[in-house]
Design an enzyme around this catalytic site. Structure first.
Site, PDB file in Angstrom:
ATOM      1  N   LYS A   1     -12.900  -1.569 -10.301  1.00  0.00           N
ATOM      2  CA  LYS A   1     -12.670  -2.945 -11.276  1.00  0.00           C
ATOM      3  C   LYS A   1     -14.551  -3.108 -12.371  1.00  0.00           C
ATOM      4  O   LYS A   1     -14.120  -3.495 -13.495  1.00  0.00           O
ATOM      5  CB  LYS A   1     -12.704  -3.340 -10.470  1.00  0.00           C
ATOM      6  CG  LYS A   1     -11.863  -3.781  -9.000  1.00  0.00           C
ATOM      7  CD  LYS A   1     -10.878  -3.850  -9.355  1.00  0.00           C
ATOM      8  CE  LYS A   1      -9.742  -4.361  -8.355  1.00  0.00           C
ATOM      9  NZ  LYS A   1      -8.934  -2.877  -7.619  1.00  0.00           N
TER      10      LYS A   1
HETATM   11  C1  LIG Z   1      -7.627  -2.646  -8.282  1.00  0.00           C
HETATM   12  C2  LIG Z   1      -7.653  -1.301  -7.023  1.00  0.00           C
HETATM   13  C3  LIG Z   1      -6.201  -0.902  -7.406  1.00  0.00           C
HETATM   14  C4  LIG Z   1      -5.272  -1.364  -7.913  1.00  0.00           C
HETATM   15  O1  LIG Z   1      -5.627  -1.937  -9.755  1.00  0.00           O
HETATM   16  P1  LIG Z   1      -4.252  -2.742  -9.656  1.00  0.00           P
HETATM   17  O2  LIG Z   1      -4.683  -2.984 -11.131  1.00  0.00           O
HETATM   18  O3  LIG Z   1      -4.286  -3.914 -10.062  1.00  0.00           O
HETATM   19  O4  LIG Z   1      -3.114  -1.747 -10.112  1.00  0.00           O
HETATM   20  C5  LIG Z   1      -5.901   0.472  -6.666  1.00  0.00           C
HETATM   21  N1  LIG Z   1      -7.164   1.208  -6.117  1.00  0.00           N
HETATM   22  C6  LIG Z   1      -8.850   0.442  -6.022  1.00  0.00           C
HETATM   23  C7  LIG Z   1      -9.312   1.454  -5.340  1.00  0.00           C
HETATM   24  C8  LIG Z   1      -8.801  -0.694  -6.482  1.00  0.00           C
HETATM   25  O5  LIG Z   1      -9.820  -1.333  -6.083  1.00  0.00           O
END
Ligand SMILES: *Cc1c(COP(=O)(O)O)cnc(C)c1O
Length: 463
Positions: free
Chosen positions: A112
């Site tokens: 993120k």
């Molecule tokens: C947010 C997240 C995901 C999922 O990603 P999306 O873009 O919502 O499909 C997978 N793994 C981790 C560690 C995350 O923080």
């Protein structure tokens, strides 16, 4: 570049407009009116660029005249300068055809950060221009909250209220949010689940008592700018491994369908991509939709990969719109049906369009633990539970043997030490850059799980 809503009736906006708006006013999601294209030669000329330069090159067509190329380069240099690895998103080789793309070298140890570090700077840039301010209200199951708070802490024109379900995020995740002491950061622990928190946030966006006083913004992946920033690392990995001459497959641990949709965008822009594998855990609505056209919600089962424990994948609507003929009125009708029934069938066009590039796979807790052990015993790599689900899908997929697969490593294993230790016997240590996390003081407000309590708290504390 103009952006249009997947539901066809919100006004078209430019890049600055969609960045500040988040959700479209008709309930849809903003997408570019058309996909920018890079030629084979243009892609070849990107080889060897530093990550921040590559990012500016890939994103410029989306940003178009909202930022000059020089200004965009300054912002990407600043955002990616905060990463702990010079390559920003380095690749690690696992065996002759499996690779990991490490997306966790940002300040809060999950992918993120790659988008949110930039989004914080974009908010500031665009708000400065109009002398405005933005009140961000978000709900998190862990990783989005910490990455968003880190990205906006201390900004003058942005204030953030982040809701997390009390007792249901890991200690590392909670402390990454609650130990950030800045006057514009407000952490709220609610009595209730993540879905309860998310429902409250959605209500805030349409509550006139709130929106009459405050401009409400979004930091989750309904915000287009987040997806745009994630397109870059598909280019970065592909260029490292031989694009545009060589095609790769990507396996993506998926929850809200944001990360893997960015791979679809990269392919639409001309990057050769062999396949996108949507890896889900037992909360497998996307696997059922992609393999059988059945998009129907059930109840969420908590797993060791909590960021993938979701019922409804918001960004899936962007894919259905794009491969299903880009018909906003039809999409609005289909989503109305889904919201009423909590279930829908994909159209034939949507199913065929999606299967051209996407496959899917579901992993249960045993599959996940086995993938963690395989990486540990055969490649000396400790991977987190989310990454392990992607790795399981990559290893089980039936791709031709000459195709290499890159699994997106979405979180640092130290964010989920208990699950990693259970599977591998090794307890991963936090990187030194967050080392004193457990010594810092926490601050957050506990609220009952009612909408009124949360709304009143925001109204009382928003400046
Ligand atoms: C947010 C997240 C995901 C999922 O990603 P999306 O873009 O919502 O499909 C997978 N793994 C981790 C560690 C995350 O923080």
């Amino acid at each position: 570049m103009k952006y249009v809503s997947t539901r066809g009736s919100a006004p078209a906006l430019d890049f600055a407009g969609v960045t500040l708006a988040g959700l479209a006013s008709d309930g849809g999601l903003y997408v570019p009116e058309e996909w920018p294209q890079f030629s084979h030669d243009e892609i070849a000329a990107m080889r060897g660029l530093p990550y921040a330069e590559l990012a500016a090159r890939v994103m410029q067509p989306f940003v178009s005249d909202c930022l000059s190329p020089d200004r965009l380069r300054e912002l990407t240099a600043k955002a990616y300068g905060r990463f702990a690895h010079a390559a920003v998103t380095p690749l690690t080789q696992l065996d002759e055809r499996q690779w990991l793309l490490e997306l966790f070298h940002g300040p809060t140890l999950a992918f993120k950060d790659v988008a949110l570090q930039l989004l914080g700077l974009l908010f500031e840039e665009f708000l400065e221009r109009e002398n405005g301010s933005l009140t961000i209200v978000g709900a998190t199951s862990g990783d989005t909250g910490s990455a968003a708070i880190d990205a906006v802490a201390g900004l003058d024109r942005v204030e953030i209220f982040m809701l997390h379900p009390k007792g249901r995020v890991s200690d590392v995740q909670r402390r990454q949010m609650t130990t950030v002491r800045a006057p514009n950061v407000h952490n709220i622990a609610i009595d209730g689940s993540f879905d309860d928190a998310q429902a409250m946030v959605k209500r805030i966006f349409t509550d006139r008592d709130v929106t009459a006083k405050h401009r409400i913004g979004a930091v989750n992946s309904i915000n287009w700018a987040r997806l745009m920033a994630q397109v870059v690392y598909y280019f970065a990995a592909s260029l490292q491994l031989g694009a545009p001459e060589r095609k790769l497959a990507f396996s993506v641990p998926t929850g809200n369908f944001g990360d893997v949709f960015a791979g679809h965008v990269a392919a639409r822009m001309g990057l050769p991509v062999e396949r996108l594998i949507v890896a889900t855990n037992v909360n497998d609505i996307l696997h059922r939709a992609l393999s059988a056209g059945d998009y129907s919600t059930g109840s969420v089962t908590p797993t060791a990969a909590p960021s993938m424990d979701i019922q409804v994948s918001s960004n899936f609507e962007r894919l259905l719109y794009d491969v299903g003929g880009r018909d906003g009125a039809a999409m609005a009708e289909q989503m109305r049906g889904f919201e009423a029934e909590r279930a829908m069938r994909l159209t034939n066009a949507q199913q065929e369009g999606a299967s051209a590039l996407f496959t899917s796979m579901r992993a249960d807790e045993n599959d996940m633990a086995r993938a963690m052990r395989w990486a540990c015993e055969n490649c000396a790599e400790i991977v987190d539970p989310h990454t392990a689900i992607g790795l399981h899908a990559a290893r089980e997929s039936d791709l031709p043997p000459d195709v290499s697969t890159v699994t997106l490593a979405t979180a640092h294993p130290a964010k989920f030490p208990d699950a990693v230790e259970r599977a591998t016997g090794t307890r991963p240590a936090l990187p030194t850059r967050v080392g004193d996390l457990f010594a810092r003081e926490e601050a957050y407000t506990e609220l009952p799980g009612t909408y009124e309590a949360v709304r009143d708290h925001i109204l009382d504390h928003a400046s």
